[in-house]
Design an enzyme around this catalytic site. Sequence first.
Site, PDB file in Angstrom:
ATOM      1  N   CYS A 123      14.267  10.634  -6.512  1.00 11.24           N
ATOM      2  CA  CYS A 123      13.091   9.893  -6.033  1.00 11.24           C
ATOM      3  C   CYS A 123      13.401   9.135  -4.737  1.00 11.24           C
ATOM      4  CB  CYS A 123      12.595   8.965  -7.137  1.00 11.24           C
ATOM      5  SG  CYS A 123      10.902   8.370  -6.909  1.00 11.24           S
ATOM      6  N   ASP A 124      12.388   8.453  -4.219  1.00 19.56           N
ATOM      7  CA  ASP A 124      12.401   7.956  -2.846  1.00 19.56           C
ATOM      8  C   ASP A 124      13.605   7.089  -2.492  1.00 19.56           C
ATOM      9  OD1 ASP A 124       9.945   9.106  -3.148  1.00 19.56           O
ATOM     10  OD2 ASP A 124       8.791   7.415  -2.394  1.00 19.56           O
ATOM     11  N   LYS A 125      13.925   6.101  -3.325  1.00 23.21           N
ATOM     12  CA  LYS A 125      14.978   5.145  -2.977  1.00 23.21           C
ATOM     13  C   LYS A 125      16.360   5.632  -3.390  1.00 23.21           C
ATOM     14  CE  LYS A 125      11.451   2.891  -1.724  1.00 23.21           C
ATOM     15  NZ  LYS A 125      10.492   3.898  -2.195  1.00 23.21           N
ATOM     16  N   CYS A 195       7.927  14.435  -5.530  1.00 24.26           N
ATOM     17  CA  CYS A 195       6.542  14.642  -5.074  1.00 24.26           C
ATOM     18  C   CYS A 195       6.502  15.611  -3.897  1.00 24.26           C
ATOM     19  CB  CYS A 195       5.922  13.307  -4.711  1.00 24.26           C
ATOM     20  SG  CYS A 195       5.891  12.149  -6.102  1.00 24.26           S
ATOM     21  N   SER A 472       3.281   4.390   0.907  1.00 26.51           N
ATOM     22  CA  SER A 472       3.874   5.623   0.388  1.00 26.51           C
ATOM     23  C   SER A 472       3.833   6.674   1.478  1.00 26.51           C
ATOM     24  CB  SER A 472       3.078   6.095  -0.825  1.00 26.51           C
ATOM     25  OG  SER A 472       3.347   7.449  -1.101  1.00 26.51           O
TER      26      SER A 472
END
Length: 573
Positions: A123-125, A195, A472
Amino acid sequence: MALNKYSSIYTKDDSLPASQAMLIGSGIPEADLRKPFVGICSTGFEGNTCNMHLNGLADAVKMGVQANGMVGLRFNTIGVSDGITNGNAGMRFSLVSRELIADSIEAMAGAHYYDAVATVVGCDKNMPGALIAMARLNRPSLMVYGGTIKGGEYKGQKLNIVSCFEAYGKKLNGAISDEDYRGIIRNACPGPGACGGMYTANTMAAAIETLGMSLPFSSSSTAVSAEKNQEALDTGAYILQLLDKDIKPRDILVREAFENALVMITVLGGSTNAVLHLIAIAHAAGVKLTMEDFQEVSNRVPVLADLKPSGKYLMEDLSALGGVPAVQKTLLEAGLLKGDLMTVTGKTMAENLVDVKPLGEEQDLLRPLSNPIKADGHIQILYGNLATKGAVAKISGKEGLRFEGPAIVFNSEEDLNEGITLGKIQAGQVVVIRYVGPKGGPGMPEMLKPTSAIMGAGLGDKVALITDGRFSGGTHGFVIGHVCPEAYDGGTIALVEDGDWIVLDASTNTMDVQVDEAELALRRSQWQRPKPNVQGGVLLKYIRTVSDASHGCITDLQEEAYVNARETSPSLA
C-alpha cells in the site's frame, strides 16, 4: 570481501555466546551461521487487498535467498490501508505509518545486524517507508512491490477503488439506485493487489523502479501474475550480487536518479503524494530535493499517459503493453531519462532496457511527445499569501488553469462531508478544508472522500478545493493540497472566512485570498491555536516531531532544524 560483515558480530564473536545460542535455537543450523543474513520484511496483513498476499511473496523471497546460499530471516511490520481509512479518523494514522514502517525496519535490521534487506510491500506508505529505512541503513537492499490489482466490472462498467467513492456522491445526488451502489462496492476490488490506477501505490512503485531500487517490471506486473511470483524468487540472486559487489542504496539513490523518478511520475500523471515521499526518501539518502525541483521538471516534461484517475486506463493495461520498462525505454530514447545510473540489478538502467521495445503508435495509453495530454507537468507548486511556503496542485489540464470564487470554509473533513450531504456546496465556490495538516489532522489525512463525493454530485468541474491536508492519488479536479504553513501553525489558510474571494492560477503558480494585509493582520492577532485533536500516543508524538509538508513531513529533523522549528512553532515546545 566477507559478505557477512554485519551479522558476523553475532556469529563469530565468542564473547556473545547467548546470541549464537538463540540463533541456533531458532532453527538456524550452526553451519549456516557463517552465511550472510538477509532480513526479509513484509508489510502483509489480513483484511486489505493491497497487503493480503504479501506474506506469500515474502515466503518466495526467502526461498530464493536460501537457494542462493544465504540465510533468509522473515519479519513483519505494520501497514495501514489508505482505501479502508479514507473518509474516517483512521486516515490520521496513514502518513504516520510511513515513519513507523521506516523506523521498525531500521530497528530490526540494525539491532540484528542483517547484512542485506529485502522488503515486500504493497500500500501507499509501505514503499516510501521501506525506502527511507534502506537509505538510512545503507546496506545492500531492494524492494519487491506486491503488484497492482486487476480492475473490477459491474454491468459493463470498469471499476476501481475510486469508483466506490464517486458512487457515494452519485447516491447522494440520486443518480444511482441503492442496488447499483452496492453492486459497485461488491465488484470494485476483485482480489489481491494495490489500487489499480496511477494512484499513490502505483506512482511510488513506478518512481522506485525508476530510481533503480526494484527489479525491472516490478511496478507494473500484477499481483496475481506468474511474473510477480518469479520476481520474488529471483530476489535472492540479486541480493547476493548486491552483497558481492557491495552496491548499497546510497550508490543508487543519487541526485540524478531522483530527477529520473520525477520525470517518470510527471509523464504518468502520478499522485501528488510523491512530492512528500520523494523528498523524505531523498532526505534519508542525504540528497537535497525540494518542491522547486518538482516544478522544474513540470516546466519541461509533459503528461503523456492516459491513466486513471484523470484518464481511462489502469496499471494492468500498461503491464500488457510492456509495463514501466517500455515507458522508460520510450523516455530514454527521447532523451528525458539518464540511462547510465546504477540499479539493483548491478547494471545501469540503459543496460536493463537493452531488449525492451519502446511504446509506439500501436497503442494510445502513452501519447507521443508531439501530442501530449498536457504540454507541461500536472504537479504544479503554487505560492502566494495563502501558501507562503508553497502548496501542491494537481492540474490535469481538463479542469482549466484558473479558478476564482468565494470561499466556503470547513474546519475538518467531517464538517465538509456533512456540508456536501446537506447541499451546502454550490457551483463557483472555493472549498477550503483546514486543520487537517501534518499537525492539525494530525497526520495530514487524504481528502479523497469529499473530492470524490463532489465529483459524484456533479460539481467536479464547478468548484475548486484547497486544503492543508493532502489528496489520494485517486483525486482529480481543481484541487490544491499541502498548503504550507498549515492552519495549525497559523498559516493564512487559518484566517480565511466564508465569502472571502480566492484566486487560484496554475498558469502563474499563485494562490491568494483577496483580503488586504491590515485585515489579515487583525484576524491574525485574534487567532488562537486550537487544542490538539489527540491527548497522547503516537499521534501526539507525531505532532511534536513532524516537519511541515514542504519538507516531506519527515520526523528525523537534524537538531539545528528542530531547534529552529521549535522557535517558530509553539506546537513543538
